[in-house]
Design a protein around this motif. Structure first.
Motif, PDB file in Angstrom:
ATOM      1  N   ASP A  13       0.873  -1.163   0.000  1.00 12.32           N
ATOM      2  CA  ASP A  13       0.000   0.000   0.000  1.00 12.32           C
ATOM      3  C   ASP A  13       0.912   1.215   0.000  1.00 12.32           C
ATOM      4  N   VAL A  14       0.643   2.153  -0.871  1.00 15.05           N
ATOM      5  CA  VAL A  14       1.429   3.385  -0.899  1.00 15.05           C
ATOM      6  C   VAL A  14       0.487   4.579  -0.963  1.00 15.05           C
ATOM      7  N   ASP A  15       0.943   5.661  -0.391  1.00 13.17           N
ATOM      8  CA  ASP A  15       0.254   6.940  -0.528  1.00 13.17           C
ATOM      9  C   ASP A  15       0.998   7.713  -1.597  1.00 13.17           C
ATOM     10  N   ALA A  16       0.315   8.049  -2.660  1.00 14.08           N
ATOM     11  CA  ALA A  16       0.940   8.791  -3.747  1.00 14.08           C
ATOM     12  C   ALA A  16      -0.091   9.729  -4.359  1.00 14.08           C
ATOM     13  N   ARG A  17       0.401  10.657  -5.114  1.00  7.71           N
ATOM     14  CA  ARG A  17      -0.496  11.578  -5.799  1.00  7.71           C
ATOM     15  C   ARG A  17      -1.081  10.891  -7.028  1.00  7.71           C
ATOM     16  N   SER A  18      -2.234  11.343  -7.436  1.00  3.98           N
ATOM     17  CA  SER A  18      -2.903  10.740  -8.593  1.00  3.98           C
ATOM     18  C   SER A  18      -2.129  10.980  -9.887  1.00  3.98           C
ATOM     19  N   ASP A  19      -1.222  11.945  -9.899  1.00  7.68           N
ATOM     20  CA  ASP A  19      -0.442  12.208 -11.108  1.00  7.68           C
ATOM     21  C   ASP A  19       0.996  11.686 -11.009  1.00  7.68           C
ATOM     22  N   ASP A  20       1.307  10.891  -9.982  1.00  8.20           N
ATOM     23  CA  ASP A  20       2.630  10.274  -9.877  1.00  8.20           C
ATOM     24  C   ASP A  20       2.774   9.174 -10.918  1.00  8.20           C
ATOM     25  N   ARG A  28      10.978   6.065  -5.355  1.00  4.84           N
ATOM     26  CA  ARG A  28      10.887   6.936  -4.173  1.00  4.84           C
ATOM     27  C   ARG A  28      10.239   6.222  -2.987  1.00  4.84           C
ATOM     28  N   ASP A  29       9.096   5.608  -3.221  1.00  3.31           N
ATOM     29  CA  ASP A  29       8.320   5.044  -2.123  1.00  3.31           C
ATOM     30  C   ASP A  29       8.721   3.627  -1.760  1.00  3.31           C
ATOM     31  N   LEU A  30       9.190   2.857  -2.752  1.00  4.41           N
ATOM     32  CA  LEU A  30       9.506   1.454  -2.488  1.00  4.41           C
ATOM     33  C   LEU A  30      10.997   1.145  -2.558  1.00  4.41           C
ATOM     34  N   GLY A  31      11.815   2.133  -2.932  1.00  4.13           N
ATOM     35  CA  GLY A  31      13.262   1.960  -2.934  1.00  4.13           C
ATOM     36  C   GLY A  31      13.805   1.014  -3.982  1.00  4.13           C
ATOM     37  N   LEU A  32      13.064   0.796  -5.051  1.00  3.06           N
ATOM     38  CA  LEU A  32      13.488  -0.140  -6.104  1.00  3.06           C
ATOM     39  C   LEU A  32      14.307   0.624  -7.147  1.00  3.06           C
ATOM     40  N   ARG A  33      15.607   0.656  -6.925  1.00  7.11           N
ATOM     41  CA  ARG A  33      16.503   1.458  -7.760  1.00  7.11           C
ATOM     42  C   ARG A  33      16.858   0.802  -9.096  1.00  7.11           C
ATOM     43  N   SER A  34      16.482  -0.447  -9.294  1.00  9.82           N
ATOM     44  CA  SER A  34      16.757  -1.078 -10.591  1.00  9.82           C
ATOM     45  C   SER A  34      15.886  -0.488 -11.693  1.00  9.82           C
ATOM     46  N   VAL A  35      14.803   0.147 -11.295  1.00  9.36           N
ATOM     47  CA  VAL A  35      13.917   0.803 -12.255  1.00  9.36           C
ATOM     48  C   VAL A  35      14.525   2.174 -12.484  1.00  9.36           C
ATOM     49  N   ARG A  36      15.161   2.337 -13.644  1.00  3.87           N
ATOM     50  CA  ARG A  36      15.990   3.516 -13.899  1.00  3.87           C
ATOM     51  C   ARG A  36      15.183   4.691 -14.443  1.00  3.87           C
ATOM     52  N   ALA A  37      15.533   5.874 -13.985  1.00 10.46           N
ATOM     53  CA  ALA A  37      14.942   7.113 -14.492  1.00 10.46           C
ATOM     54  C   ALA A  37      15.891   7.675 -15.543  1.00 10.46           C
ATOM     55  N   THR A  38      15.465   7.654 -16.803  1.00 13.22           N
ATOM     56  CA  THR A  38      16.356   8.097 -17.863  1.00 13.22           C
ATOM     57  C   THR A  38      15.660   9.067 -18.799  1.00 13.22           C
ATOM     58  N   CYS A  39      14.891   8.559 -19.762  1.00 13.56           N
ATOM     59  CA  CYS A  39      14.370   9.436 -20.822  1.00 13.56           C
ATOM     60  C   CYS A  39      13.129  10.212 -20.409  1.00 13.56           C
ATOM     61  N   GLY A  40      12.276   9.614 -19.612  1.00  3.06           N
ATOM     62  CA  GLY A  40      11.043  10.262 -19.189  1.00  3.06           C
ATOM     63  C   GLY A  40       9.948  10.294 -20.242  1.00  3.06           C
ATOM     64  N   ILE A  41      10.186   9.668 -21.395  1.00  5.09           N
ATOM     65  CA  ILE A  41       9.184   9.673 -22.466  1.00  5.09           C
ATOM     66  C   ILE A  41       8.904   8.280 -23.037  1.00  5.09           C
TER      67      ILE A  41
END
Length: 148
Positions: A13-20, A28-41
């Motif tokens: 269960d996580v509390d997050a914004r509807s636009d997250d 951020r919430d679950l600490g799963l760093r293998s999911v990489r933030a790169t292109c954003g598109i």
């Protein structure tokens, strides 16, 4: 907003914004760093996760859309998945940034088609970019994992 889904076999269960985006919630919430933030598109595949077994780009998936679904990141494969082992044996990585997304995409491919041709592997990986250019070894590893 309270959201519930299963990540790597564990109900969360996580509390997050509807636009997250799902990427943000996983990192951020679950600490799963293998999911990489790169292109954003949604074009590089570094943020790939499996949602109900299907690979998706988490950087363009709103977190509320996975309510009640099963999410698998590379941590959920446990380290002994045949694709993970083949990547190690074939040294199918250099910097490793793309590796989690490649492994998850390959795991999905092999679940759908246990003996893909090299061309089918290349097509399946079309949405995953490797900046180091390890494509030959990546295809070799996936072929090896398929028993080919």
């Amino acid at each position: 907003m309270k959201m519930h889904f299963t990540v790597n076999g564990t109900p969360v269960d996580v509390d997050a914004r509807s636009d997250d985006m799902l990427l943000e919630v996983l990192r951020r919430d679950l600490g799963l760093r293998s999911v990489r933030a790169t292109c954003g598109i949604g074009v590089c595949g570094a943020c790939t996760a499996l949602v109900d077994g299907e690979p998706i780009s988490t950087c363009i998936t709103l977190a509320p859309l996975v309510e009640g679904r099963r999410i698998t990141t590379v941590e959920g494969l446990g380290g002994d998945h045949p694709v993970q082992q083949a990547f190690l044996e074939a040294q199918a990585y250099q910097c490793g940034y793309c590796t989690p997304g490649m492994i998850l995409t390959a795991a999905h491919l092999l679940a759908e088609k246990p003996r893909p041709s090299d061309e089918e592997i290349r097509v399946a990986l079309g949405g995953n970019l490797c900046r180091c250019g390890c494509y030959v070894k990546i295809v070799d590893a996936i072929s090896q994992a398929s028993g080919g």
